[in-house]
Design a protein around this motif. Sequence first.
Motif, PDB file in Angstrom:
ATOM      1  N   ASP A   1     -28.402 104.268  29.514  1.00 54.62           N
ATOM      2  CA  ASP A   1     -28.408 102.998  29.229  1.00 54.62           C
ATOM      3  C   ASP A   1     -29.371 102.681  27.804  1.00 54.62           C
ATOM      4  OD1 ASP A   1     -26.985 102.314  31.258  1.00 54.62           O
ATOM      5  OD2 ASP A   1     -28.265 101.491  32.564  1.00 54.62           O
TER       6      ASP A   1
ATOM      7  N   ASP B   1     -18.271 103.252  26.148  1.00 52.32           N
ATOM      8  CA  ASP B   1     -19.502 102.349  26.494  1.00 52.32           C
ATOM      9  C   ASP B   1     -19.557 100.994  25.622  1.00 52.32           C
ATOM     10  OD1 ASP B   1     -20.396 104.323  28.330  1.00 52.32           O
ATOM     11  OD2 ASP B   1     -21.249 105.549  26.573  1.00 52.32           O
TER      12      ASP B   1
ATOM     13  N   THR C   1     -20.787  98.533  32.897  1.00 56.25           N
ATOM     14  CA  THR C   1     -20.654  97.262  33.081  1.00 56.25           C
ATOM     15  C   THR C   1     -20.290  97.000  34.564  1.00 56.25           C
ATOM     16  OG1 THR C   1     -18.366  96.923  32.363  1.00 56.25           O
ATOM     17  CG2 THR C   1     -20.085  97.152  30.785  1.00 56.25           C
ATOM     18  N   TYR C   2     -19.814  97.768  35.349  1.00 57.75           N
ATOM     19  CA  TYR C   2     -19.410  97.344  36.656  1.00 57.75           C
ATOM     20  C   TYR C   2     -20.667  97.420  37.797  1.00 57.75           C
ATOM     21  CZ  TYR C   2     -15.167  99.439  34.799  1.00 57.75           C
ATOM     22  OH  TYR C   2     -14.005  99.775  33.946  1.00 57.75           O
TER      23      TYR C   2
ATOM     24  N   HIS D   1     -28.098 101.118  24.468  1.00 55.93           N
ATOM     25  CA  HIS D   1     -28.572  99.654  23.868  1.00 55.93           C
ATOM     26  C   HIS D   1     -29.358 100.153  22.409  1.00 55.93           C
ATOM     27  CE1 HIS D   1     -28.106  97.988  27.530  1.00 55.93           C
ATOM     28  NE2 HIS D   1     -28.891  96.897  27.620  1.00 55.93           N
TER      29      HIS D   1
ATOM     30  N   GLN E   1     -19.946  94.859  22.015  1.00 57.40           N
ATOM     31  CA  GLN E   1     -19.738  94.527  23.483  1.00 57.40           C
ATOM     32  C   GLN E   1     -20.020  95.650  24.264  1.00 57.40           C
ATOM     33  OE1 GLN E   1     -19.390  91.382  25.099  1.00 57.40           O
ATOM     34  NE2 GLN E   1     -19.620  92.429  26.763  1.00 57.40           N
ATOM     35  N   PHE E   2     -20.579  95.595  25.083  1.00 55.07           N
ATOM     36  CA  PHE E   2     -20.779  96.699  26.340  1.00 55.07           C
ATOM     37  C   PHE E   2     -19.678  96.724  27.206  1.00 55.07           C
ATOM     38  CE2 PHE E   2     -25.077  96.050  25.267  1.00 55.07           C
ATOM     39  CZ  PHE E   2     -25.705  97.367  25.009  1.00 55.07           C
ATOM     40  N   CYS E   3     -18.785  97.822  27.471  1.00 55.74           N
ATOM     41  CA  CYS E   3     -17.780  98.043  28.220  1.00 55.74           C
ATOM     42  C   CYS E   3     -17.955  99.357  29.031  1.00 55.74           C
ATOM     43  CB  CYS E   3     -16.505  97.994  27.726  1.00 55.74           C
ATOM     44  SG  CYS E   3     -16.123  99.185  26.206  1.00 55.74           S
TER      45      CYS E   3
END
Length: 159
Positions: free
Chosen positions: A12, A57, A36-37, A16, A30-32
């Motif tokens: 993570d 990601d 993100t779940y 970032h 955009q995070f994906c």
Amino acid sequence: MTDWHARKKVGDQHEHRVAQELEDRGWTVQFCGQGTYPAAIQQALSRTDSHLRQFPDLIAARGTDVITIDAKTRMPSLRTGRYAISRKCLNAGLQFLGTYAPIPLYYVFGQMSVLTPAEIMHYGSTGFRSPDGSYYLVNSHLAHRFDDVFGAPASLMTA
């Protein structure tokens, strides 16, 4: 780091960092993907062979350019100077490209160097087989510099 939560935390942080570096170069990010779940979905998904586990990601755009990023933290091997990309990850990346082309997919490694799935296929050799599967090994010297792929930070371009 054998604990999944510890690996996730490091991953993570790298995601970032990559997102911030892209934003510094004028990309909207955009995070994906799996990260993100909600935790319950991540845990359930981790027990499957679904390609959703390997979804990029990040998605980013600058002007009319759209890209995706799969951030790879724990590479290269300090002993060999090679990146190790799991066969599952590479196969999912190639299928992603076949489905979502012409949106490029880039792997961004811990030192902010970059390779594409096609480059890993071309330069890579089949490496060790661990209990988790087999890996492609690619010499880290073949990777591109982050700035060469995504541009220099805006602060350097205006200085």
